[in-house]
Design an enzyme around this catalytic site. Structure first.
Site, PDB file in Angstrom:
ATOM      1  N   HIS A 140       0.878  -1.210  -0.183  1.00 59.32           N
ATOM      2  CA  HIS A 140       0.242   0.081  -0.124  1.00 59.32           C
ATOM      3  C   HIS A 140       0.985   1.227  -0.039  1.00 59.32           C
ATOM      4  CE1 HIS A 140      -3.559  -2.133   0.569  1.00 59.32           C
ATOM      5  NE2 HIS A 140      -3.185  -2.873   1.703  1.00 59.32           N
ATOM      6  N   ASP A 177      -3.361 -10.990  -2.053  1.00 58.08           N
ATOM      7  CA  ASP A 177      -3.623 -10.437  -0.656  1.00 58.08           C
ATOM      8  C   ASP A 177      -5.401  -9.870  -0.916  1.00 58.08           C
ATOM      9  OD1 ASP A 177      -1.970  -8.661   1.663  1.00 58.08           O
ATOM     10  OD2 ASP A 177      -4.093  -7.905   1.327  1.00 58.08           O
ATOM     11  N   HIS A 179      -6.686  -7.508   0.105  1.00 61.71           N
ATOM     12  CA  HIS A 179      -6.601  -5.742  -0.243  1.00 61.71           C
ATOM     13  C   HIS A 179      -5.978  -5.694  -1.610  1.00 61.71           C
ATOM     14  CE1 HIS A 179      -6.582  -6.266   4.339  1.00 61.71           C
ATOM     15  NE2 HIS A 179      -7.629  -5.213   4.218  1.00 61.71           N
ATOM     16  N   ASP A 266      -4.835 -12.815   4.266  1.00 61.75           N
ATOM     17  CA  ASP A 266      -5.566 -12.219   4.857  1.00 61.75           C
ATOM     18  C   ASP A 266      -6.910 -12.445   4.253  1.00 61.75           C
ATOM     19  OD1 ASP A 266      -4.879 -10.376   2.837  1.00 61.75           O
ATOM     20  OD2 ASP A 266      -4.712  -8.589   4.152  1.00 61.75           O
TER      21      ASP A 266
HETATM   22 ZN   LIG Z   1      -4.235  -7.325   3.137  1.00 65.35          ZN
END
Ligand SMILES: [Zn+2]
Length: 396
Positions: A140, A177, A179, A266
């Site tokens: 990120h 991931d 995200h 995750d």
């Molecule tokens: Zn994540």
């Protein structure tokens, strides 16, 4: 047979936002211990390397000097952030990204580890085809912004670092991931030589709120950013069918020289921060496919980073499975007692896991019993498949 590099140092544990933060360094320690308990770290094909810390010049491959300076300033004296205007702190000092002493060095170590992983795979005399940095995958972080627990973007920096040495390299970045891999996408949004593919939970329902199919890249990079936003609840078999049918065609068309992956776990069905529905058995299948695809479509080069994963009982199991796939060593399902004792000694407020690959039938059944939910999951998968055929492949 080729060797596998594993980049590790206990200095990783210094990347620590505090005891109330979801990103707990103990997950790395638990992972290392589980790998050790299974005897994986004694595999004769494994080379364990200590990372070297990234230099400022390496950080500048992706980040602006003023941002790097600010990280160093708050790292040396976290109190300085008190009273500063929030829009002047480059995302630091928030709930997600609190400042802590030594954060500059700890973040630079995660970057250095990813650079080490990339370099040992690229240098042919090493005969290392695969390398794994479980402390990396800080996907990120932006050029000028700490974001989503990530300070420096180790993946983007490692990609840039090897491209300086090998300028004609075509890089595929695949992010599994939960995200969206927004920082890596942003770093290469204009770049046709680095294809980013992120498979994640739909941004309408999860941080960072991006990663939609419309995000396709810009200028010369148009067509080289690809996103598969999944409906919450997407479970093993639906995910893996999509993966198996769509990822190889993209890789075949793009013909990368190397595959970088961000292996955030995750996506796990019980992860406290997300709502996807995978199990460690699903992760195991994904890792096996990644190995196969790196061999078939990326010249056998696979550089793997860790990533998210906030359930302490799940992360070590999934990443141990990842290393076992890289080493082609099959592990018994029963977790060694030694590790179970270690887990319990850490006073983790979670049930202790006893098996490596868990059965996800319970979750899948729950989802399948609810037709509205499962219809939405399937509709989204159909839409992604259509998007790959109609838009992605013709533009690669
Ligand atoms: Zn994540």
């Amino acid at each position: 047979m080729d060797k596998v590099g594993f980049i590790y140092t206990e200095d990783y544990y210094k990347y620590n936002f505090g005891k109330h933060h979801p990103l707990q360094p103990v997950r790395l320690e638990l992972t290392y211990k589980l790998m050790e308990s299974y005897g994986l770290l004694n595999n004769s094909r494994l080379e364990i390397r200590k990372p070297k810390i990234a230099t400022r010049e390496e950080l500048y491959l992706i980040h602006d000097k003023e941002y790097v300076d600010a990280v160093k300033k708050y790292s040396d004296n976290p109190q300085q952030i008190v009273g500063e205007r929030p829009n002047s702190t480059f995302g630091m000092g928030s709930m997600d990204n609190p400042v802590f002493p030594g954060m500059f060095e700890a973040s630079s170590m995660a970057v250095g580890a990813s650079i080490t992983a990339a370099e040992i795979v690229m240098e042919e005399e090493n005969e290392i085809s695969t390398a794994f940095n479980i402390a990396g995958g800080l996907h990120h972080a932006m050029r000028n912004l700490a974001h989503g627990f990530c300070i420096f973007n180790d993946v983007s920096i490692a990609i840039q670092k090897i491209r300086v040495k090998y300028p004609d390299l075509k890089v595929m970045y695949l992010d599994v991931d939960a995200h969206h891999g927004d920082g890596v996408q942003a770093a290469f949004y204009d770049d046709p030589e680095v294809l980013t593919l992120s498979i994640h939970q739909d941004g309408h329902t999860l941080f960072p709120g991006t990663g939609f199919m419309e995000e396709r890249g810009r200028n010369r990079g148009k067509g080289y950013s690809i996103n598969f936003p999944l409906y919450p609840g997407t479970y093993d078999s639906a995910y893996i069918d999509l993966f198996r049918t769509q990822v190889p065609s993209i890789m075949k068309r793009f013909q990368p020289d190397v595959l970088f992956t961000q292996l955030g776990v995750d996506t796990y069905f019980a992860d406290p921060l997300t709502q996807l529905g995978l199990s460690t058995s699903g992760h195991y299948k994904i890792f096996n496919l990644l190995k196969e695809y790196s061999q078939n479509y990326a010249k056998g080069r696979w550089i793997a980073m860790g990533g998210g994963g906030y359930l302490m009982g799940a992360v070590p199991r999934s990443w141990t499975l990842a290393l076992s796939v890289m080493l082609e060593e099959e592990l018994p399902n029963a977790i060694p007692l030694e590790w179970i004792t270690f887990f319990e000694q850490k006073h983790i407020d979670e049930p202790t896991p006893y098996e490596l690959r868990d059965m996800n039938y319970r979750v899948e059944e729950q989802i399948l019993k609810n037709p509205m939910f499962s219809v939405r999951i399937e509709e989204r998968i159909d839409a992604i498949e259509k998007y790959v055929v109609d838009e992605v492949l013709p533009n690669l």
